[in-house]
Design a protein around this motif. Structure first.
Motif, PDB file in Angstrom:
ATOM      1  N   ALA A  53      41.850  42.471  31.255  1.00 18.61           N
ATOM      2  CA  ALA A  53      40.456  42.799  30.922  1.00 18.61           C
ATOM      3  C   ALA A  53      39.820  43.744  31.940  1.00 18.61           C
ATOM      4  CB  ALA A  53      39.629  41.509  30.829  1.00 18.61           C
ATOM      5  N   THR A 111      31.266  43.785  30.698  1.00 14.75           N
ATOM      6  CA  THR A 111      32.661  43.809  31.161  1.00 14.75           C
ATOM      7  C   THR A 111      32.820  43.173  32.543  1.00 14.75           C
ATOM      8  OG1 THR A 111      32.438  45.987  32.205  1.00 14.75           O
ATOM      9  CG2 THR A 111      33.109  45.954  29.880  1.00 14.75           C
ATOM     10  N   THR A 125      36.622  47.102  32.399  1.00 14.54           N
ATOM     11  CA  THR A 125      35.611  47.233  33.456  1.00 14.54           C
ATOM     12  C   THR A 125      35.717  48.613  34.104  1.00 14.54           C
ATOM     13  OG1 THR A 125      36.055  44.893  33.884  1.00 14.54           O
ATOM     14  CG2 THR A 125      34.627  46.042  35.458  1.00 14.54           C
ATOM     15  N   ARG A 130      45.335  40.502  34.955  1.00 11.23           N
ATOM     16  CA  ARG A 130      43.982  40.411  34.375  1.00 11.23           C
ATOM     17  C   ARG A 130      43.709  41.683  33.571  1.00 11.23           C
ATOM     18  NH1 ARG A 130      39.426  37.603  36.429  1.00 11.23           N
ATOM     19  NH2 ARG A 130      40.867  36.247  37.533  1.00 11.23           N
TER      20      ARG A 130
END
Ligand code: C5P
Length: 306
Positions: free
Chosen positions: A241, A288, A245, A239
């Motif tokens: 992404a 995010t 975050t 993941r």
């Protein structure tokens, strides 16, 4: 004896998750410092004709509402131990992110053990509950214990860790979960790619003395600097992404950042409650994550509510 029992059970974050080699049984040897935080599920146990499950909360649709639910398996296991047919309805009110790396399913199983024990008056010895919990899953014994504890073996052999005071966290909840076996599998794959072997060439994992000292003295800054999670590269690989975050939390002033367990929830340590509230607001607005929730700890494990 009451006819309905409600048990409140907390989520966990691993402030250290040191993952050793893959064992012959497929599990990994761990040194896992579990930390219980004030994000809760509530499991209500009511007498019924047969074993049934219902689930409420924002992610309820992602949780099995049948006998495959780990909480239902806990009721069956405790009943089998004491010769009781598990005729109960289990209602699970989920506040813990689902498949989020915060042991929500394990927490529900711990709560079901405690709730059925109270409803049936079995008076199970804590050691028996811990043994049944370990049979259900590596993180279930910690759901019973709460606080802060070092988990060795596959995470189920617990020893309490002394802590001085409260720590203030923010948890950034992602859209969708990650499968724990998939993240461990990715960890092995990355280690094999690295030229080593996921099975052998690895030291036996051990608790970090600097981290234990930070917990003991209640030093949030030192704890923030010592946070570590060997599953984080695997969670980020599956993941990508999550990197944004983690960066958003660090940019917003978190004193420590890491992926919680197998993810995808990200955990951020703040210096106090006010900073945690502000950090949660900033992270939620950052786009995010789905939402960011402040929570303090350590808190007790599965507890029957009055
Ligand atoms: O114990 P539990 O059922 O929660 O574990 C879920 C999965 O996570 C296991 O099937 C295994 O793939 C992985 N795991 C592991 N080593 C551990 C704990 C879990 O490989 N110590």
């Amino acid at each position: 004896m009451s006819s309905t029992i409600t048990v409140r059970v907390p989520a966990k974050v691993n402030v250290q998750l040191a993952v050793g080699g893959r064992r012959a049984d497929g599990f990994h040897g761990l040194a896992s410092v579990f930390f219980a935080v004030g994000l809760y599920d509530e499991v209500t146990v009511t007498p019924a004709d047969r074993l049934t499950v219902s689930v409420a909360g924002p992610d309820a649709a992602a949780v099995p509402a049948d006998r495959s639910n780990l909480a239902a398996r806990a009721a069956v296991l405790l009943g089998a131990r004491y010769g009781i047919t598990p005729q109960v309805h289990l209602h699970i009110d989920k506040g813990i992110p689902v498949a989020g790396g915060m042991a929500g399913g394990s927490a529900d199983a711990a709560a079901a053990l405690v709730g059925c024990d109270a409803l049936w008056g079995t008076g199970a010895d804590p050691a028996v509950l811990a043994e049944l919990a370990a049979e259900l899953g590596s993180d279930v014994p910690f759901g019973l214990l709460g606080g802060v504890a070092l988990g060795e073996g596959r995470g189920e052999v617990l020893s309490p860790v002394p802590t001085g005071g409260s720590f203030h966290w923010v948890f950034a909840v992602a859209d969708g979960g990650l499968s724990t076996p998939a993240v461990y599998g990715e960890c092995d794959r990355l280690r094999d790619l690295d030229g080593g072997s996921a099975d052998t060439d690895l030291p036996v994992p051990a608790a970090d003395p600097v981290l234990l000292e930070a917990l003991r003295t209640g030093d949030a800054t030192a704890l923030g600097a010592a946070l570590s999670n060997d599953l984080q590269p695997a969670a980020l690989s599956l993941r990508p992404a999550l990197a944004a975050t983690l960066r958003a939390g660090a940019d917003a002033g978190a004193i420590g950042t890491l992926v919680s367990g197998s993810g995808p929830t990200c955990a951020f340590l703040a210096k106090d409650a006010a900073s945690a509230a502000a950090l949660a607001t900033t992270l939620t607005a950052s786009g995010t994550c789905r939402t960011a929730l402040p929570a303090a700890g350590p808190v007790p494990g599965a507890t029957v509510l009055d």
